[in-house]
Design a protein around this motif. Structure first.
Motif, short mmCIF file in Angstrom:
data_model
loop_
_atom_site.label_atom_id
_atom_site.label_comp_id
_atom_site.label_asym_id
_atom_site.label_seq_id
_atom_site.Cartn_x
_atom_site.Cartn_y
_atom_site.Cartn_z
N MET A 170 -8.92 39.47 52.40
CA MET A 170 -7.95 38.39 52.28
C MET A 170 -6.55 38.98 52.38
SD MET A 170 -9.60 36.29 49.04
CE MET A 170 -8.62 34.81 49.29
N SER A 171 -5.60 38.13 52.74
CA SER A 171 -4.19 38.54 52.73
C SER A 171 -3.36 37.35 52.27
CB SER A 171 -3.73 39.02 54.11
OG SER A 171 -3.77 37.97 55.06
N PRO A 197 -8.61 32.48 53.68
CA PRO A 197 -8.57 33.94 53.82
C PRO A 197 -7.17 34.51 53.96
CG PRO A 197 -9.40 32.92 55.83
CD PRO A 197 -9.33 31.83 54.81
N SER A 198 -6.24 33.79 54.59
CA SER A 198 -4.93 34.37 54.86
C SER A 198 -3.83 33.32 54.78
CB SER A 198 -4.89 35.00 56.26
OG SER A 198 -5.86 36.01 56.41
N SER A 243 -2.35 42.63 52.56
CA SER A 243 -3.77 42.51 52.27
C SER A 243 -4.00 42.52 50.76
CB SER A 243 -4.56 43.64 52.92
OG SER A 243 -4.35 44.86 52.23
N LEU A 244 -5.06 41.87 50.33
CA LEU A 244 -5.35 41.80 48.90
C LEU A 244 -5.53 43.19 48.31
CD1 LEU A 244 -5.88 40.13 46.40
CD2 LEU A 244 -8.26 39.88 47.14
N MET A 245 -6.20 44.08 49.04
CA MET A 245 -6.44 45.42 48.51
C MET A 245 -5.14 46.23 48.45
SD MET A 245 -9.44 45.18 47.54
CE MET A 245 -9.41 46.83 46.82
N GLU A 246 -4.24 46.02 49.39
CA GLU A 246 -2.93 46.69 49.31
C GLU A 246 -2.16 46.21 48.09
OE1 GLU A 246 1.24 47.12 51.91
OE2 GLU A 246 -0.57 46.27 52.85
N PHE A 247 -2.28 44.93 47.80
CA PHE A 247 -1.65 44.36 46.61
C PHE A 247 -2.22 45.00 45.34
CE2 PHE A 247 -1.34 40.65 43.57
CZ PHE A 247 0.04 40.59 43.52
N ASN A 253 -6.03 25.64 58.80
CA ASN A 253 -5.29 26.20 59.93
C ASN A 253 -5.56 27.69 60.03
OD1 ASN A 253 -4.19 23.65 59.81
ND2 ASN A 253 -2.12 24.33 60.31
N ASP A 254 -5.78 28.18 61.24
CA ASP A 254 -6.04 29.61 61.42
C ASP A 254 -5.06 30.28 62.37
OD1 ASP A 254 -6.90 28.56 63.81
OD2 ASP A 254 -8.99 29.14 63.57
#
Length: 335
Positions: free
Chosen positions: A214-215, A297-298, A268-272, A134-135
């Motif tokens: 990714m998020s 991805p999300s 977002s993965l980088m924010e994490f 699902n997107d």
């Protein structure tokens, strides 16, 4: 009230048992203590629960049909919180039989126990993984979830279908919870928060999939537990006169319900990663990798139905949640 918590040595099972302790319930917890990850962590969780007089642990595998029948016959549970499962999307690529055994055969034994012993409400763990390809975001329980991208996700979708069948055939009230990326103290060592923290503290590179694009709807454990506890009291009822012209996953005349349980605000993965770096006070070394098979991805949970049913409002953000986890990690491992 007499409660059964399956998977009580696990991350969420332990946290739910601790939250319910001392509130007038008699809690029986089961777990097979398998070695999917460090068994000593599971044993430490059980040790932390051992001081509560109203919590009792029984080592038992869900797949043990006779053992499960005996458990239900002896205890006559009022309600069941079913959290035990073979977890992990990536591990399902390597050991598929473990998922069929625990997540299908073991789950059937739980359903049969509830059916034959008049359990008032079964609350069980599903997963955001069922959304698969699902997107359209946010993910809604009204969405079709017919395209899983891992066997783990397929078993969780099967759990939802099995629950509906038992609700329809036998009037068993069931509530499924699609968990979204749970993290926090006592968490699983195969999850991102644990892996990233361990690698940063050991000065090793962290592996970042899909090159960081990714998020996730990261959800702190205390928020998850409050949602479970609140839903335990919200027992779905049947409505035989209900006419559903276009039935979907969240519509039925049977006494069943299905909810997303997440933070409702993807990160977002980088924010994490940056939140963990900030708390530790050290920059991570990055190793960027392609997307892993079975991953998405999300993720993003529509939690409005859960809010309407229980007043559920998650309140712990990723920076505060990271601080609490790192504090626990440093204390537990002495680093």
């Amino acid at each position: 009230m007499k409660l059964l918590i399956t998977g009580m040595a696990g991350f969420i099972g332990y946290s739910v048992a601790k939250r319910l302790a001392g509130h007038g319930h008699q809690i029986i917890g089961i777990d097979n203590l398998n070695d999917y990850y460090d068994v000593s962590l599971k044993q430490a969780r059980l040790e932390a629960l051992s001081g509560y007089e109203d919590i009792h642990f029984v080592k038992l595998d869900l797949v043990d049909r006779q053992g499960m029948e005996k458990l239900f016959a002896e205890h006559h549970f009022n309600k069941v919180i079913h959290l035990a499962a073979q977890a992990g999307v990536r591990h399902s690529l390597e050991n598929p039989h473990a998922y069929v055994d625990a997540n299908l055969m073991g789950y059937l034994n739980v359903l049969e126990g509830c059916r034959h012993h008049a359990v008032e409400h079964l609350v069980y763990a599903s997963s955001s993984s069922v959304y698969g390809m699902n997107d359209e975001l946010p993910f809604s329980t009204a969405d079709a979830v017919d395209h899983p991208v891992s066997l783990y996700a397929a078993t969780k979708k099967a759990n939802e279908l099995m629950a509906h069948a038992y609700s329809h055939l036998y009037g068993l009230p069931t509530t499924g919870l699609r968990f979204f990326t749970v993290y926090g103290p006592w968490g699983r060592p195969d999850m991102a928060m644990f892996l990233f923290t361990k690698s940063i503290l050991e000065n090793r590179p962290i592996e970042i999939y899909n090159h960081g694009d990714m998020s996730r709807d990261f959800t702190y454990i205390d928020d998850i537990v409050e949602g479970i506890v609140k839903l335990l009291a919200v027992v779905p009822g049947s409505d035989p006169d209900r006419q559903v012209s276009h039935p979907g996953p969240d519509t039925s005349s049977a006494p069943c319900a299905l909810y997303n349980i997440g933070h409702g605000s993807p990160v977002s993965l980088m924010e994490f990663v940056h939140a963990i770096e900030s708390v530790i006070g050290r920059k991570a070394q990055y190793r960027f990798l392609p997307m892993q098979p079975g991953d998405v991805p999300s993720t993003f949970a529509d939690t409005e139905p859960l809010l309407q049913a229980t007043g559920y409002r998650p309140c712990v953000g990723v920076l505060e949640g990271s601080r609490r986890f790192v504090d626990w990690y440093r204390q537990y491992y002495g680093v």
